[in-house]
Scaffold this motif. Structure first.
Motif, mmCIF file in Angstrom:
data_model
loop_
_atom_site.group_PDB
_atom_site.id
_atom_site.type_symbol
_atom_site.label_atom_id
_atom_site.label_comp_id
_atom_site.label_asym_id
_atom_site.label_seq_id
_atom_site.Cartn_x
_atom_site.Cartn_y
_atom_site.Cartn_z
ATOM 1 N N PRO A 1 9.007 -9.704 2.694
ATOM 2 C CA PRO A 1 8.319 -8.422 2.496
ATOM 3 C C PRO A 1 7.391 -8.010 3.641
ATOM 4 C CG PRO A 1 7.401 -10.106 1.054
ATOM 5 C CD PRO A 1 8.580 -10.731 1.722
ATOM 6 N N GLY A 2 6.986 -8.950 4.477
ATOM 7 C CA GLY A 2 6.094 -8.555 5.562
ATOM 8 C C GLY A 2 4.651 -8.488 5.117
ATOM 9 N N PHE A 3 3.758 -8.540 6.064
ATOM 10 C CA PHE A 3 2.328 -8.477 5.746
ATOM 11 C C PHE A 3 1.572 -8.138 7.020
ATOM 12 C CE2 PHE A 3 3.371 -12.842 6.851
ATOM 13 C CZ PHE A 3 2.385 -13.172 7.762
ATOM 14 N N GLU A 4 0.248 -8.063 6.859
ATOM 15 C CA GLU A 4 -0.600 -7.725 7.997
ATOM 16 C C GLU A 4 -1.520 -8.889 8.335
ATOM 17 O OE1 GLU A 4 -3.065 -4.349 7.332
ATOM 18 O OE2 GLU A 4 -1.569 -2.949 8.070
ATOM 19 N N ILE A 5 -1.681 -9.161 9.604
ATOM 20 C CA ILE A 5 -2.739 -10.081 10.038
ATOM 21 C C ILE A 5 -3.954 -9.216 10.318
ATOM 22 C CG2 ILE A 5 -3.457 -11.826 11.700
ATOM 23 C CD1 ILE A 5 -0.548 -12.128 12.523
ATOM 24 N N LEU A 6 -5.025 -9.482 9.613
ATOM 25 C CA LEU A 6 -6.238 -8.694 9.805
ATOM 26 C C LEU A 6 -7.137 -9.422 10.800
ATOM 27 C CD1 LEU A 6 -7.848 -6.233 8.701
ATOM 28 C CD2 LEU A 6 -8.974 -7.840 7.186
ATOM 29 N N ILE A 7 -7.545 -8.712 11.838
ATOM 30 C CA ILE A 7 -8.479 -9.324 12.781
ATOM 31 C C ILE A 7 -9.660 -8.398 12.964
ATOM 32 C CG2 ILE A 7 -6.706 -10.599 14.056
ATOM 33 C CD1 ILE A 7 -6.831 -8.447 16.205
ATOM 34 N N ASN A 8 -10.782 -8.971 13.397
ATOM 35 C CA ASN A 8 -11.853 -8.088 13.833
ATOM 36 C C ASN A 8 -11.702 -7.941 15.327
ATOM 37 O OD1 ASN A 8 -12.819 -10.906 13.840
ATOM 38 N ND2 ASN A 8 -14.577 -10.006 14.865
ATOM 39 N N ASP B 1 10.105 -10.146 11.423
ATOM 40 C CA ASP B 1 9.555 -9.243 12.430
ATOM 41 C C ASP B 1 8.730 -8.136 11.794
ATOM 42 O OD1 ASP B 1 11.532 -7.913 11.211
ATOM 43 O OD2 ASP B 1 12.729 -7.477 12.999
ATOM 44 N N ASN B 2 8.423 -8.291 10.500
ATOM 45 C CA ASN B 2 7.599 -7.242 9.899
ATOM 46 C C ASN B 2 6.175 -7.712 9.618
ATOM 47 O OD1 ASN B 2 8.586 -8.953 8.034
ATOM 48 N ND2 ASN B 2 9.483 -7.413 6.688
ATOM 49 N N VAL B 3 5.667 -8.521 10.550
ATOM 50 C CA VAL B 3 4.258 -8.881 10.493
ATOM 51 C C VAL B 3 3.516 -7.938 11.426
ATOM 52 C CG1 VAL B 3 2.562 -10.666 10.959
ATOM 53 C CG2 VAL B 3 4.805 -11.288 10.045
ATOM 54 N N ALA B 4 2.555 -7.213 10.875
ATOM 55 C CA ALA B 4 1.791 -6.277 11.700
ATOM 56 C C ALA B 4 0.411 -6.865 11.967
ATOM 57 C CB ALA B 4 1.664 -4.939 11.005
ATOM 58 N N ILE B 5 -0.249 -6.313 12.952
ATOM 59 C CA ILE B 5 -1.627 -6.714 13.207
ATOM 60 C C ILE B 5 -2.505 -5.503 12.949
ATOM 61 C CG2 ILE B 5 -3.279 -7.554 14.918
ATOM 62 C CD1 ILE B 5 -0.900 -8.832 16.384
ATOM 63 N N ASN B 6 -3.591 -5.730 12.251
ATOM 64 C CA ASN B 6 -4.502 -4.624 11.975
ATOM 65 C C ASN B 6 -5.881 -5.062 12.409
ATOM 66 O OD1 ASN B 6 -5.772 -2.395 11.032
ATOM 67 N ND2 ASN B 6 -5.575 -2.900 8.858
ATOM 68 N N ASN B 7 -6.508 -4.300 13.284
ATOM 69 C CA ASN B 7 -7.872 -4.709 13.605
ATOM 70 C C ASN B 7 -8.881 -3.772 12.987
ATOM 71 O OD1 ASN B 7 -7.249 -2.738 15.472
ATOM 72 N ND2 ASN B 7 -8.702 -3.486 16.944
ATOM 73 N N GLN B 8 -9.969 -4.373 12.573
ATOM 74 C CA GLN B 8 -11.013 -3.586 11.918
ATOM 75 C C GLN B 8 -12.339 -3.878 12.569
ATOM 76 O OE1 GLN B 8 -10.878 -4.501 7.716
ATOM 77 N NE2 GLN B 8 -9.398 -2.878 7.338
ATOM 78 N N GLU B 9 -13.202 -2.913 12.449
ATOM 79 C CA GLU B 9 -14.561 -3.064 12.930
ATOM 80 C C GLU B 9 -15.229 -4.165 12.119
ATOM 81 O OE1 GLU B 9 -18.844 -1.941 12.676
ATOM 82 O OE2 GLU B 9 -17.376 -1.894 11.073
ATOM 83 N N TRP B 10 -16.165 -4.889 12.725
ATOM 84 C CA TRP B 10 -16.738 -6.122 12.181
ATOM 85 C C TRP B 10 -17.178 -6.024 10.719
ATOM 86 C CZ3 TRP B 10 -16.857 -11.023 12.372
ATOM 87 C CH2 TRP B 10 -17.958 -11.784 11.995
ATOM 88 N N LYS B 11 -17.982 -5.022 10.400
ATOM 89 C CA LYS B 11 -18.512 -4.957 9.031
ATOM 90 C C LYS B 11 -17.425 -4.551 8.033
ATOM 91 C CE LYS B 11 -23.018 -5.559 9.829
ATOM 92 N NZ LYS B 11 -23.991 -6.380 9.119
ATOM 93 N N VAL B 12 -16.548 -3.680 8.463
ATOM 94 C CA VAL B 12 -15.442 -3.289 7.591
ATOM 95 C C VAL B 12 -14.575 -4.516 7.313
ATOM 96 C CG1 VAL B 12 -13.455 -1.769 7.329
ATOM 97 C CG2 VAL B 12 -15.452 -0.982 8.586
ATOM 98 N N PHE B 13 -14.355 -5.277 8.355
ATOM 99 C CA PHE B 13 -13.593 -6.515 8.247
ATOM 100 C C PHE B 13 -14.227 -7.448 7.201
ATOM 101 C CE2 PHE B 13 -13.109 -10.932 9.752
ATOM 102 C CZ PHE B 13 -11.731 -11.034 9.834
ATOM 103 N N GLN B 14 -15.541 -7.616 7.271
ATOM 104 C CA GLN B 14 -16.221 -8.486 6.303
ATOM 105 C C GLN B 14 -16.039 -7.987 4.879
ATOM 106 O OE1 GLN B 14 -17.105 -11.245 7.159
ATOM 107 N NE2 GLN B 14 -17.239 -10.975 9.365
ATOM 108 N N ARG B 15 -16.146 -6.667 4.720
ATOM 109 C CA ARG B 15 -15.976 -6.077 3.386
ATOM 110 C C ARG B 15 -14.555 -6.310 2.873
ATOM 111 N NH1 ARG B 15 -19.232 -5.492 -0.481
ATOM 112 N NH2 ARG B 15 -20.273 -7.079 0.707
ATOM 113 N N THR B 16 -13.579 -6.078 3.745
ATOM 114 C CA THR B 16 -12.181 -6.239 3.353
ATOM 115 C C THR B 16 -11.919 -7.672 2.907
ATOM 116 O OG1 THR B 16 -11.726 -4.694 5.126
ATOM 117 C CG2 THR B 16 -9.840 -5.707 4.097
ATOM 118 N N LEU B 17 -12.493 -8.609 3.656
ATOM 119 C CA LEU B 17 -12.337 -10.020 3.324
ATOM 120 C C LEU B 17 -12.955 -10.303 1.961
ATOM 121 C CD1 LEU B 17 -11.111 -11.661 5.619
ATOM 122 C CD2 LEU B 17 -13.316 -12.739 5.962
#
Lengths: 303, 313, 576
Positions: free
Chosen positions: C414-421, C444-460
């Motif tokens: 199904p694929g997924f996203e790697i979340l990074i700050n 090949d359906n792994v995407a990378i998504n980067n988020q701003e630091w605080k948004v990243f913390q909230r998402t986590l």
């Protein structure tokens, strides 16, 4: 990609006026532009780069921009990799072309959005003056002062990472200066005889604005527009770091240059090659802009 | 005159309150709060911290307090740099930013205006193209490229200036030149175009026909009108220089306001965001007011405008 | 508007006529020349002043004066030991305060006498008695007493004070209940002042490594009279932490603090061992940008950089190996998996992903700082703990696991996203890992998504991700600082993973009477963690930094704790 003169023609279409001249300013301009050699060379260079970027995925000799090869990282130019590979062994040339697709699209669409808003807003404020102008200009001041980062973060949380958001976010900031410049220009134009003359002929406001004022502001507008394009491309790089715009492993010229700037000591190629193509594009665009400016100058048409 | 200034001042106050209000609500809508970190704070402690900072109160109350805080000149401590009040942070960092902005702008004008004037007077010649190419280099190479390059070449390799830092006058050179080159390039392009517009106007033809020397036409007659686009660019550019020199401040490690502008947003430092936004708003309002005044001075015809145009401008 | 035409239209026209000149007249030339001249002057003038002689670098000057200049990462948030959170702030705290025990120069797991000249635990390590040295003094000359420590512990645990790191003191009996407001009065907490020079601490269980915990900055004392001069005990961020008011008991005292510029500390003459302190002062400079910091070092402005960008490591290794330092660091870099969401809710998928990461290639080609490929979560502590060998690079095994999970050869995945700050380093690792999963698992359906630091913390925190980049730095030298993290209700778990057996083993380990049993339980717990893999271990951190050769007695430390009182500067002979 749209060719660069189209946004400008968009405003000149309205100026096919019979007031000063029988023939269309647009056609005149094209004729004059064709006589300007530098501008024409720049036009073709620009068209060439644009085509290369957008046709790259169809070309068999261009590598996959995202294919890594950790055993061949930061390699120098070779037959296989024309300008070498980056820190993950990806083909830099392919990445530059792929980046161009994003950067050119953003550069032109976002610039077009901001230019349109800025010109209309600035003209209206400058033309009507008085209280309306005061309110409109204070709104511009307010928007200038808003914390842009917060605004972008907020946008991405509510809407996710969408390409159209990128244009909204960039358009939202870049039109402000344009509006001020146009307003300043219009304010001095409205005091000129030909506008007074148009008024005394009983022409409507819309007609005066679109047929007489806007064409006369085109000089600074074109110049500022060509200056906005690089600003927008750079802004795109900043936004991608905030989570809006291109996501890794994809690239844009802005992100490539930003990454390259950090590696300037160890692998200068990662900065130099993207910077060269970025500069060549902007050079051609700017000189083309100058040519257009000359060609579209309504005052020259009186000669 | 007094009436104009008063009216503009009142407009400014309204604009300022709107900016602070909009910013307040934007901030509270944005995910993340000042206390989110990679080591998350246990829930019961977080609740106490929020209580201590008044974040548990109704939003309207917090909003009122933030405006009151602004009216008092931001005595509240910063959320992120809690050892200092917002007022102190701004008082410490503003002079730094102001200094580099003034010198950067002077360099930019010193380079940009003559370059633009010469280019315009030598339109479409080799001189014009070479000057404009140089200017374009300045535009294409953003500060995050020029800055490190200047630091490496003139700071590290040649050792002429400190590569970074803040404390002695020599520290000013590289950051100001970085800013000056960048903004100078913009000014060169804008003044060239403004000059071209003016040079094609009737009064210049008249002056030419009278046989006035070219430099006189350029400087005394054409420059005034030619600078109008530059002037309109200058207002926001100067405010932007003070608040937006984050990149240059980072590259040269200077304790300026631009860093706080970015970090405050990144830290969700609600009180510091309000403080920095207020500073920027005031700068913008003043700079644009001055730009409007300057524009009237440069363009004598606007002086003849009716009273309400003047009042509004 | 009506006045318009009545105005003089063109002011310039009144200029008197002059004789005609060619356009390329002298006037033009002169203008050009003077611009050029001005331009040259602008560039050259400062040079005349500065290039006359080679500048003495800041480091050379500092060496003469006995001042150490350190890059210290981000701007310190506070100078109050009970409110600090970051490692950089801890460094400053350790220079200006001294705890009951202090650091050994070379051995990370040895505690030297600090304010306490000796101490003894009871038989099962649950009650510790500390005997204070008589000559320990605050920087204002007051004696350091057991009361000061009790006061500091009460302060950090007071619910109203809301210290973010208060949970470090939950090792004391009754501390957690008091901090949560379940009990009134500090008397219920296991801190007992026997007399001015004797302090007794009662712990929630047998903790033989308690002196390691005590080294953490949250256990530092504060001067009660100073705190209360500027506010109540529970008032955070009062003026006491201003340089002019600050009182500490360490080898140094705060001299000045300018935001985003520097924190300067100078020798504390009242320090009990002042005569053996070599340095006259330390300058802590916040340099959040690693490239700027490296330039500062090359410009001779720093003795020490906090970090070194990975892409410059190679260059230094080849060109200036004498200034490059690489040492193990008690930290683990890993990817969190959100086990509450498909496809990460399937253990086999997580295992397949873990076994398809070529960690060796990653650390050798991407991170470049001599990091070690992680085979477990907890980094090995020399002589204390070595995690079970849980994961390695085995693409065959990874493919079969993925096939078992129902995606043979990556089909239908199904694929997924790697979340990074957003930082360059995380981005490069994510891009490499993404490519490895594509190569070895054919997904090949792994995407990378980067988020701003605080948004990243909230998402986590909201478990709104699939796979997210994470890191964890130990607070003290013991595996518990890593493994307690994955208990069900730990605030920092943030994976949704919960395992009763794991929780039980961790609790048993915490209560175990002897060190061997404790380590065995921890080992068993980690084995479960590595079987279940709510996290994908990637590498164990190293500290990579630059150090000027004139700095002496600066030794590797897995927690980056340097006893500043021991550091010395030596000016090497310089040839002119």
């Amino acid at each position: 990609m749209v060719e660069p003169e189209i946004p400008n023609q968009d405003t000149t279409v309205n100026t096919s006026g019979r007031v000063e001249k029988g023939s269309s300013l647009g056609r005149d301009a094209w004729y004059r532009l064709k006589k300007n050699r530098v501008a024409m060379i720049c036009l073709w260079v620009f068209v060439g780069i644009t085509l290369l970027c957008y046709l790259a995925p169809l070309l068999p000799f261009i590598a996959d921009p995202n294919e890594t090869a950790l055993d061949n990282k930061t390699a120098g130019p070779s037959l296989k990799h024309w300008v070498g590979t980056d820190h993950l062994g990806r083909d830099v040339f392919a990445r530059i072309l792929a980046g161009g697709r994003i950067s050119l699209a953003v550069g032109f669409l976002a610039t077009f959005v901001s230019m349109t808003i800025g010109v209309v807003y600035g003209t209206v404020a400058g033309f009507f003056g008085g209280r309306l102008d005061a309110i409109m200009m204070r709104i511009v001041d307010i928007l200038y002062a808003m914390p842009f980062l917060i605004f972008v973060i907020l946008l991405t949380t509510f809407f996710g990472n969408k390409l159209w958001l990128l244009f909204v976010a960039i358009g939202a900031v870049e039109w402000l200066t344009m509006a001020r410049i146009v307003r300043g220009q219009v304010m001095s134009l409205t005091k000129m005889e030909f506008i007074e003359a148009a008024r005394s002929l009983g022409l409507g406001n819309a007609r005066i604005i679109f047929r007489h004022l806007i064409p006369n502001t085109l000089g600074p507008v074109i110049i500022y527009t060509t200056l906005t394009v690089p600003a927008v491309m750079r802004l795109e790089a900043v936004l991608s770091f905030l989570g809006l715009g291109v996501m890794p492993p994809d690239s844009s010229w802005g992100t490539l240059i930003k990454e390259g700037a950090d590696r300037i000591v160890t692998t200068p190629g990662l900065l130099i090659y993207p910077a060269i193509i970025f500069s060549v594009t902007l050079f051609s665009l700017n000189f083309l802009g100058d040519g257009l400016r000359d060609a579209l100058d309504p005052k020259t048409s009186k000669d | 005159m007094f009436k104009i200034i008063l009216s503009r001042f009142l407009q400014g106050v309204i604009a300022l309150v709107s900016v602070l209000t909009l910013t307040f609500f934007l901030c509270r809508l944005t995910p993340g709060n000042p206390f989110d970190n990679d080591k998350q704070i246990p829930e019961h402690i977080r609740a106490k911290i929020e209580e201590a900072w008044g974040l548990d109160q109704p939003l309207v109350v917090q909003w009122g307090k933030s405006l009151l805080n602004a009216a008092q000149g931001f005595p509240q401590p910063s959320f992120g740099n809690s050892g200092f009040s917002v007022r102190e942070i701004i008082a410490q960092s503003f002079p730094v930013s102001f200094t580099i902005a003034v010198f950067g702008m002077l360099i930019a004008l010193a380079i940009g205006v003559p370059a633009g004037v010469i280019s315009a007077s030598r339109r479409n010649t080799g001189v014009d193209y070479s000057i404009m190419s140089l200017a374009l280099f300045g535009i294409c190479l953003p500060t995050f490229v020029i800055g490190p390059m200047l630091a490496i070449v003139f700071g590290l390799e040649l050792g002429w200036f400190p590569a970074l830092g803040w404390g002695e006058p020599a520290d000013l050179v590289l950051p100001c030149v970085t800013l000056g080159l960048f903004y100078g390039a913009y000014i060169a392009r804008l003044s060239r175009s403004g000059m071209l517009d003016t040079l094609s106007q009737d009064f210049i033809r008249t002056a030419k026909a009278k046989g006035l020397p070219e430099w006189r036409i350029l400087i005394i007659h054409a420059l005034r009108g030619g600078l109008i686009p530059v002037v309109n660019y200058l207002g926001p550019a100067f405010a932007g220089l003070i608040s937006g020199s984050f990149v240059v401040e980072t590259i040269f490690n200077m304790p300026g306001l631009g860093t706080h502008f970015i970090n405050a947003a990144g830290n969700r430092d609600y009180s510091l965001i309000q403080g920095t936004v207020a500073v920027l708003a005031v700068l913008i309002l003043v700079a644009n007011f001055l730009a409007d005044v300057l524009q009237i001075l440069l363009n004598p015809r606007l002086r003849g405008g009716s009273a309400e145009t003047k009042a509004a401008s | 508007m009506s006045h318009l035409l009545s105005m003089t239209p063109f002011i310039p026209n009144h200029s008197p006529c002059q004789s005609r000149r060619k356009p390329s007249s002298i006037g033009q030339g002169r203008l050009f020349d003077s611009t050029l001249l001005g331009f040259c002057f602008l560039i050259l003038a400062p040079l005349l002043f500065s290039s006359a002689c080679r500048r003495e670098t800041k480091v050379e000057k500092a060496n003469r004066e006995g001042i150490l200049i350190l890059g210290n990462g981000a701007e310190p948030k506070t100078l109050d030991p009970q409110l600090i959170q970051s490692v950089g702030d801890g460094n400053i705290m350790r220079a200006v305060f001294e705890g009951l025990v202090t650091f050994h120069e070379t051995e990370d797991s040895v505690a030297l006498p600090g304010v306490a000249e000796r101490w003894e635990p009871n038989e099962d390590f649950s009650v510790w008695t500390f005997h204070f040295r008589p000559d320990a003094k605050w920087s204002n000359g007051d004696p350091v007493t057991a009361n000061d420590f009790a006061y500091a512990y009460q302060r950090i645990l007071e619910p109203a004070f809301a210290s973010p790191y208060a949970s470090m003191l939950y090792f004391l009996t009754g501390a957690e209940e008091f901090n949560k407001g379940d009990t009134d009065g500090f008397s219920t907490v296991g801190v007992k002042v026997i007399d001015d020079r004797t302090l007794e601490l009662s712990l929630i269980g047998p903790i033989d490594y308690f002196t390691e915990i005590l080294k953490h900055a949250t256990w530092l004392p504060v001067h009660q009279a100073t705190i209360e001069k500027f506010g109540d005990m529970t008032d955070p961020f009062t003026d006491w932490q201003r340089p002019e008011n600050h009182v500490g008991n360490g080898p140094f005292q705060i001299k000045s603090w300018r935001i985003n510029h520097s924190v300067v500390v100078e020798r504390n003459p009242h320090y009990w061992d002042a005569e053996n302190v070599k340095l006259n002062g330390i300058v802590f400079r916040p340099l959040p940008n690693e490239y700027t910091e490296e330039r500062a070092f090359r410009d001779g402005q720093l003795h020490y950089t906090y970090v070194l960008p990975s892409n410059l490591v190679e260059w230094y290794r080849e060109n200036r190996p004498e200034v490059l330092r690489t040492e193990p660091y008690a930290g683990s870099y890993f990817y969190r998996c959100n086990v509450t969401k498909p496809p990460m809710d399937d253990k086999r998928v997580r295992q397949a992903l873990a076994f398809a990461i070529d960690r060796k290639s990653l650390v050798e080609n991407v991170t470049l700082g001599g990091q070690s490929p992680a085979y477990g979560f907890t980094p090995p502590f020399e002589g204390v703990y070595d995690p079970p060998k849980g994961v390695n690079f085995d693409p065959e095994k990874a493919r079969s696991l993925l096939a078992e999970a129902g995606y043979p050869d990556g089909k239908g995945f199904p694929g997924f996203e790697i979340l990074i700050n957003t930082t360059e380093a995380h981005r490069a690792v994510a891009e490499a890992v993404q490519a490895m999963w594509k190569e070895h698992l054919n997904i090949d359906n792994v995407a990378i998504n980067n988020q701003e630091w605080k948004v990243f913390q909230r998402t986590l925190h909201d478990l709104n991700y699939e796979v997210a980049r994470s890191g964890w730095i130990g607070d003290y030298v013991h595996p518990t600082t890593f493994l307690t993290l994955w208990q069900t209700d730990d605030t920092n778990n943030e994976t949704g993973w919960s395992n009763a057996e794991y929780d039980r083993l961790i609790q048993e380990a915490l209560q175990a009477a002897d060190p061997e049993t404790r380590l065995a339980r921890l080992m068993d717990a980690e084995a479960i963690l590595l079987e279940e893999l709510p996290i994908l271990p990637i590498y164990w951190y190293t500290r990579v930094y630059l150090l000027d050769p004139s700095v002496k007695n600066w030794n590797p430390s897995v927690l980056d704790h340097r006893p500043f009182q021991k550091v010395d500067l030596e000016t090497p002979e310089r040839k002119e």
